[in-house]
Design a protein around this motif. Sequence first.
Motif, mmCIF file in Angstrom:
data_model
loop_
_atom_site.group_PDB
_atom_site.id
_atom_site.type_symbol
_atom_site.label_atom_id
_atom_site.label_comp_id
_atom_site.label_asym_id
_atom_site.label_seq_id
_atom_site.Cartn_x
_atom_site.Cartn_y
_atom_site.Cartn_z
ATOM 1 N N TYR A 162 -2.359 -1.524 -6.204
ATOM 2 C CA TYR A 162 -2.555 -2.222 -4.932
ATOM 3 C C TYR A 162 -4.002 -2.096 -4.476
ATOM 4 O O TYR A 162 -4.644 -3.089 -4.098
ATOM 5 C CB TYR A 162 -1.621 -1.679 -3.848
ATOM 6 N N ALA A 163 -4.552 -0.872 -4.513
ATOM 7 C CA ALA A 163 -5.928 -0.638 -4.069
ATOM 8 C C ALA A 163 -6.920 -1.368 -4.963
ATOM 9 O O ALA A 163 -7.888 -1.970 -4.475
ATOM 10 C CB ALA A 163 -6.225 0.860 -4.066
ATOM 11 N N TYR A 165 -6.401 -4.088 -6.684
ATOM 12 C CA TYR A 165 -6.323 -5.532 -6.447
ATOM 13 C C TYR A 165 -6.993 -5.900 -5.125
ATOM 14 O O TYR A 165 -7.705 -6.915 -5.039
ATOM 15 C CB TYR A 165 -4.864 -6.001 -6.450
ATOM 16 N N TYR A 166 -6.801 -5.072 -4.100
ATOM 17 C CA TYR A 166 -7.443 -5.334 -2.815
ATOM 18 C C TYR A 166 -8.967 -5.281 -2.972
ATOM 19 O O TYR A 166 -9.698 -6.144 -2.445
ATOM 20 C CB TYR A 166 -6.976 -4.316 -1.771
ATOM 21 N N TYR A 167 -9.436 -4.307 -3.724
ATOM 22 C CA TYR A 167 -10.879 -4.164 -3.983
ATOM 23 C C TYR A 167 -11.402 -5.375 -4.761
ATOM 24 O O TYR A 167 -12.471 -5.921 -4.439
ATOM 25 C CB TYR A 167 -11.106 -2.867 -4.766
ATOM 26 N N PRO A 194 0.831 -1.214 0.000
ATOM 27 C CA PRO A 194 0.000 0.000 0.000
ATOM 28 C C PRO A 194 0.860 1.256 0.000
ATOM 29 O O PRO A 194 1.939 1.277 0.601
ATOM 30 C CB PRO A 194 -0.798 -0.126 1.303
ATOM 31 N N TYR A 229 -7.898 -3.079 8.050
ATOM 32 C CA TYR A 229 -8.336 -3.273 6.663
ATOM 33 C C TYR A 229 -9.777 -3.777 6.599
ATOM 34 O O TYR A 229 -10.536 -3.392 5.702
ATOM 35 C CB TYR A 229 -7.415 -4.277 5.963
ATOM 36 N N GLY A 288 -10.226 -8.366 -4.698
ATOM 37 C CA GLY A 288 -10.258 -9.496 -3.776
ATOM 38 C C GLY A 288 -11.508 -9.494 -2.909
ATOM 39 O O GLY A 288 -12.114 -10.552 -2.663
ATOM 40 N N LEU A 320 -13.874 1.787 -0.516
ATOM 41 C CA LEU A 320 -12.866 1.198 -1.415
ATOM 42 C C LEU A 320 -13.152 1.571 -2.866
ATOM 43 O O LEU A 320 -12.241 1.957 -3.624
ATOM 44 C CB LEU A 320 -12.861 -0.328 -1.270
#
Length: 350
Positions: A196-197, A199-201, A161, A176, A203, A184
């Motif tokens: 990064y954001a 990909y996290y979203y 991040p 998180y 997921g 998000l």
Amino acid sequence: MEEPILLDNTAPQKKQTCIECDNPVIVKGYPNPLCEACREKFIKYPIPKWIKLFAAGIVVLLLFSLSKLPKNILTAMHLEKGKTAIAEKKYITAQLELEKADASLPGNQETESYLLLAAYHNEDLATLFKMFESLKSKTFEDQELFSKVESKIDQAQYFFPDDNFNALVNKNDSNYNNIPIDSLKAFTVKYPDNIYALYYYAGILSNKEDYPNCDSVLRQILDLNASFSPALELMSSVKRQENQFDSSINYCNKILDINKESAFAIASKARTFLKQKKDAEALKLALESVSLDANNPYSTGSLLLAYHFNNKQNEKQSLLKKIAAVQDTSYIASMQYVKDVISGKEIFRN
């Protein structure tokens, strides 16, 4: 006509004598003419002490070099094997060889550089960071190698991040899990290049089984970086969940084009084959994946599924015992889905 008179121009030869004392009696069979007494004297001539010490020093250095030679040769062999494996895009093999070279000769810039490249493709962030810390203060003479290392270090930022995302986390009690999905989504709209954001979203969307929107976000990532392996990996799973099997296999192959030894890609392909009821092919792939990385829980879980659907009960029970012995919480969590499929709690295929 009278016969010509032949003139003898050969000079009379001087009789050979001892070069040391002119004794006419010399010992024959040697290049230097010496009499017996002088030859004996030179043979027994005392060697100066400094010559003996010098010779002894040379012998010590030679023995030391010989003792180090096998280790140095072995180190060089591991380095060359690692470089060859990288050229062939076989990054697991490369990392194994380069780790051996690094253990034998720590701090070698070339070894560390290639090890960093291999670790990046294997998503081994701990090794990548360790090599970066060692390399960052070193000067590169090989500019081509430096360019490759610099490129992977730049791309490695997508695994972590940035300050903007950390600020979002801090607004939600530094947790998180407390970030609302709407926050998000809004963040990715404001920062559409933040891989990064995104990909996290993606997921989070996948965990919620919102596969169409997850698919859309992953495409956004791949438009930014077509070789970002985590996005390709998740996409192969999403396409399988959407029953788009050919597309799932295609994304697996894209990963394997980048890293021919991606244990995840091979295991993901095995799961897609299982969902298509191509059980024998799936088992073969699952075994290959585990042979590449026996500690990878996704590979192990895929093999467990393959044993289950191929009705390999003995093998399945044996593997379940091994899994039960692992105490790592993340490993246990990653196995839960597979266990739920085996127990019938989750429906894997029709």
